[in-house]
Scaffold this motif. Structure first.
Motif, PDB file in Angstrom:
ATOM      1  N   ASN A  37       9.564  -3.039   1.185  1.00  0.00           N
ATOM      2  CA  ASN A  37       8.125  -2.781   1.216  1.00  0.00           C
ATOM      3  C   ASN A  37       7.324  -3.709   0.289  1.00  0.00           C
ATOM      4  O   ASN A  37       6.243  -3.347  -0.184  1.00  0.00           O
ATOM      5  CB  ASN A  37       7.823  -1.308   0.846  1.00  0.00           C
ATOM      6  N   GLU A  72       3.483   9.841   2.370  1.00  0.00           N
ATOM      7  CA  GLU A  72       4.369  10.562   3.281  1.00  0.00           C
ATOM      8  C   GLU A  72       5.725   9.890   3.454  1.00  0.00           C
ATOM      9  O   GLU A  72       6.660  10.488   4.001  1.00  0.00           O
ATOM     10  CB  GLU A  72       3.701  10.726   4.662  1.00  0.00           C
ATOM     11  N   THR A  73       5.828   8.628   2.990  1.00  0.00           N
ATOM     12  CA  THR A  73       7.083   7.887   3.211  1.00  0.00           C
ATOM     13  C   THR A  73       8.011   7.896   2.005  1.00  0.00           C
ATOM     14  O   THR A  73       9.162   7.458   2.106  1.00  0.00           O
ATOM     15  CB  THR A  73       6.781   6.432   3.576  1.00  0.00           C
ATOM     16  N   THR A 114       0.837  -1.199   0.000  1.00  0.00           N
ATOM     17  CA  THR A 114       0.000   0.000   0.000  1.00  0.00           C
ATOM     18  C   THR A 114       0.875   1.254   0.000  1.00  0.00           C
ATOM     19  O   THR A 114       1.775   1.406   0.839  1.00  0.00           O
ATOM     20  CB  THR A 114      -0.919   0.015   1.229  1.00  0.00           C
ATOM     21  N   TYR A 115       0.607   2.071  -0.977  1.00  0.00           N
ATOM     22  CA  TYR A 115       1.422   3.287  -1.114  1.00  0.00           C
ATOM     23  C   TYR A 115       1.132   4.254   0.025  1.00  0.00           C
ATOM     24  O   TYR A 115      -0.022   4.546   0.353  1.00  0.00           O
ATOM     25  CB  TYR A 115       1.146   3.959  -2.459  1.00  0.00           C
ATOM     26  N   GLN A 116       2.204   4.761   0.602  1.00  0.00           N
ATOM     27  CA  GLN A 116       2.106   5.745   1.674  1.00  0.00           C
ATOM     28  C   GLN A 116       2.847   7.004   1.221  1.00  0.00           C
ATOM     29  O   GLN A 116       4.078   7.067   1.265  1.00  0.00           O
ATOM     30  CB  GLN A 116       2.702   5.200   2.975  1.00  0.00           C
TER      31      GLN A 116
END
Length: 227
Positions: free
Chosen positions: A210, A121-122, A117-119
């Protein structure tokens, strides 16, 4: 004591009789054991024949021993050739399996690699998707660990297979596949699983990148031959 003439005559007669009997007996025995020239020649011939037979028997026994040794060598060579033939057949079958020329079925593992899942802010979105090097690492580790056959999303790999990344999809031998990527491997399932899940191994590396990593063991993986 005086011996009268009658007694002396009697003794002389007895002695004469004994000497005569002894002579006759000796003569008779000599005649009994006396051999004619023909008999002597026959005896000599028989002895010579016996010697020849013994020599021939010894020669035949030696030939027999030599033949037995040759037979043992031939049997050893045949056994070795049979062993080599069996090994060659096994290697040929293994090569055919690697080349994908035969349908295979057996135990093994199934590894699933999926985008995370793309985050936002990271970081970059590319840091959350599966790339070709993730798949290649997994496939190479499987082969190194003894995998006999490997397939990606059902497409069986061969000796000259290639894997490239093209945006959100991965191309395997010219065929494109989106995530998730299911990598099936036939081989000793326990060995393959341990190779991927060991500390600091492929699973840990991909999780650190990830990537969603899942693994399961199977007793009945089937892969069709490559046309």
């Amino acid at each position: 004591m005086k011996i009268n003439r009658v007694t002396l005559s009697l003794i002389t007669l007895i002695l004469g009789f004994m000497v005569s009997y002894s002579y006759q007996l000796t003569k008779k025995q000599a005649n009994e054991f006396k051999m004619t020239d023909h008999e002597w020649e026959r005896t000599v011939q028989l002895r010579e024949d016996l010697v020849k037979l013994e020599e021939k028997n010894n020669s035949l026994q030696k030939d027999l021993n030599d033949k037995q040794e040759e037979l043992i060598k031939i049997e050893d060579e045949l056994a070795e050739n049979e062993k080599n033939l069996a090994f060659s057949a096994k290697e040929t079958e293994k090569l055919r399996m690697v080349l994908g020329k035969v349908k295979v079925r057996g135990e093994g593992i199934i590894v699933t690699l999926d985008d995370n899942t793309y985050q936002p802010e990271t970081g970059n979105v590319n840091n959350f998707i599966v790339h070709e090097h993730h798949v290649l690492k997994t496939v190479n580790e499987l082969y190194i660990s003894g995998a006999e056959a490997v397939a990606i999303n059902g497409k069986r790999l061969k000796s000259n297979s290639y894997i490239v990344c093209n945006g959100p999809v991965i191309t395997v031998d010219g065929e494109q596949f989106p995530a998730p990527f299911t990598i099936s491997a036939i081989g000793n399932k326990e060995t393959l699983e341990k190779a991927l899940t060991m500390k600091g191994g492929i699973r840990d590396q991909l999780v650190n990148d990830n990537i969603v990593f899942k693994i399961e063991k199977s007793n009945g993986i089937i892969m069709d031959s490559i046309l």
